[in-house]
Write a protein that holds these residues in place. Structure first.
Motif, PDB file in Angstrom:
ATOM      1  N   ASN A  52       0.834  -1.187   0.000  1.00  0.00           N
ATOM      2  CA  ASN A  52       0.000   0.000   0.000  1.00  0.00           C
ATOM      3  C   ASN A  52       0.877   1.248   0.000  1.00  0.00           C
ATOM      4  O   ASN A  52       1.940   1.273   0.623  1.00  0.00           O
ATOM      5  N   GLU A  79      -3.459   4.730  -1.878  1.00  0.00           N
ATOM      6  CA  GLU A  79      -4.462   5.202  -0.938  1.00  0.00           C
ATOM      7  C   GLU A  79      -4.823   6.666  -1.117  1.00  0.00           C
ATOM      8  O   GLU A  79      -5.658   7.184  -0.376  1.00  0.00           O
ATOM      9  N   GLY A  89      -6.005   0.968   5.438  1.00  0.00           N
ATOM     10  CA  GLY A  89      -5.110   0.479   4.395  1.00  0.00           C
ATOM     11  C   GLY A  89      -5.307  -0.992   4.110  1.00  0.00           C
ATOM     12  O   GLY A  89      -5.318  -1.424   2.953  1.00  0.00           O
ATOM     13  N   ASN A  92      -8.648  -1.419   2.320  1.00  0.00           N
ATOM     14  CA  ASN A  92      -8.541  -0.978   0.929  1.00  0.00           C
ATOM     15  C   ASN A  92      -7.823  -2.005   0.061  1.00  0.00           C
ATOM     16  O   ASN A  92      -8.081  -2.103  -1.148  1.00  0.00           O
TER      17      ASN A  92
END
Length: 237
Positions: A52, A79, A89, A92
């Motif tokens: 991420n 992000e 995070g 996602n």
């Protein structure tokens, strides 16, 4: 099994080093921090790793490529300009991680922990690797019981969460019931911390753990980065 590396932080405590380089890409003993993780994950037999990103996100694919040099396939979960914190995070990144348990590791730590020591099966919702409390975090995070379960209440000695863990996606299934509907959580994608979910699951006996007695460093300041670099190069002291 897949893995997630948290690499979206702003690295504010590391400035000016992170003014132009994301913290996980800072080198230690000649190798970027995140590449130490990639090497160990590849040695375990991991095929796919999700990274991420937020701050200076474009540098990660530029530096790491597609992961083929380690025998990995890399996916980058952007992000936006503001990091989503650990819970947001991970949430996602779930579409890239799938439905099976996965390893997650903080991109700004260094450890000689062997990922092969993680359990081959996961009975609860997560399994966390704990370490002795460093000087900058003397109170620790959680209590590791003799039964291998982690808890957040009691007077026993606490250990520090290393930033290495094995997780089931189901840990995040009802995140809003734990986190609530605050302004930040109403955003798309939402921003929230993982720790409240872990504590809620601990209360149900769903988080196990193990202690790692080997080397571990939270590379949170330039001083710690320099010290780790010296230790790995054999020039400390």
């Amino acid at each position: 099994m897949k893995a997630l590396i948290f690499a979206a932080g702003l690295g504010e405590r590391m400035r000016p080093l992170t003014d132009h380089t994301p913290k996980p890409l800072l080198p230690v003993a000649g190798t970027p921090l995140i590449e130490w993780h990639l090497q160990r994950l590849a040695a375990l037999g991991i095929n796919e790793v999700v990274i991420n990103t937020s701050w200076l996100a474009e540098q990660f694919p530029r530096q790491l490529g597609d992961g083929s040099r380690w025998g990995l396939r890399l996916h980058f979960s952007y992000e936006g300009p503001t990091p989503l914190e650990t819970g947001g995070g991970m949430c996602n990144a779930l579409p890239l991680l799938g439905d099976a348990p996965f390893i997650a590791v903080n991109g700004d730590i260094w450890s000689d922990f062997d990922f092969a020591r993680l359990p081959s099966t996961l009975d609860g919702l997560a399994h966390l690797v704990m370490v002795d409390n460093p000087a900058h975090h003397p109170r620790g995070d959680f209590i590791l019981g003799p039964d291998g379960q982690l808890r957040d209440d009691g007077d026993a000695v606490r250990l520090t969460f290393s930033g290495i863990g094995l997780y089931r996606p189901a840990l995040l299934q009802d995140w809003r019931a734990v986190i609530g509907d605050g302004e930040r959580n109403a955003e798309t994608p939402p921003r929230f911390k993982l720790a409240p979910l872990l504590r809620a699951a601990m209360a149900k006996g769903a988080i196990s753990g193990q202690r790692h007695a080997g080397a571990w460093t939270d590379v949170g300041t330039p001083q710690r980065l320099r010290q780790l670099d010296a230790e790995l190069r054999g020039t400390a002291g």
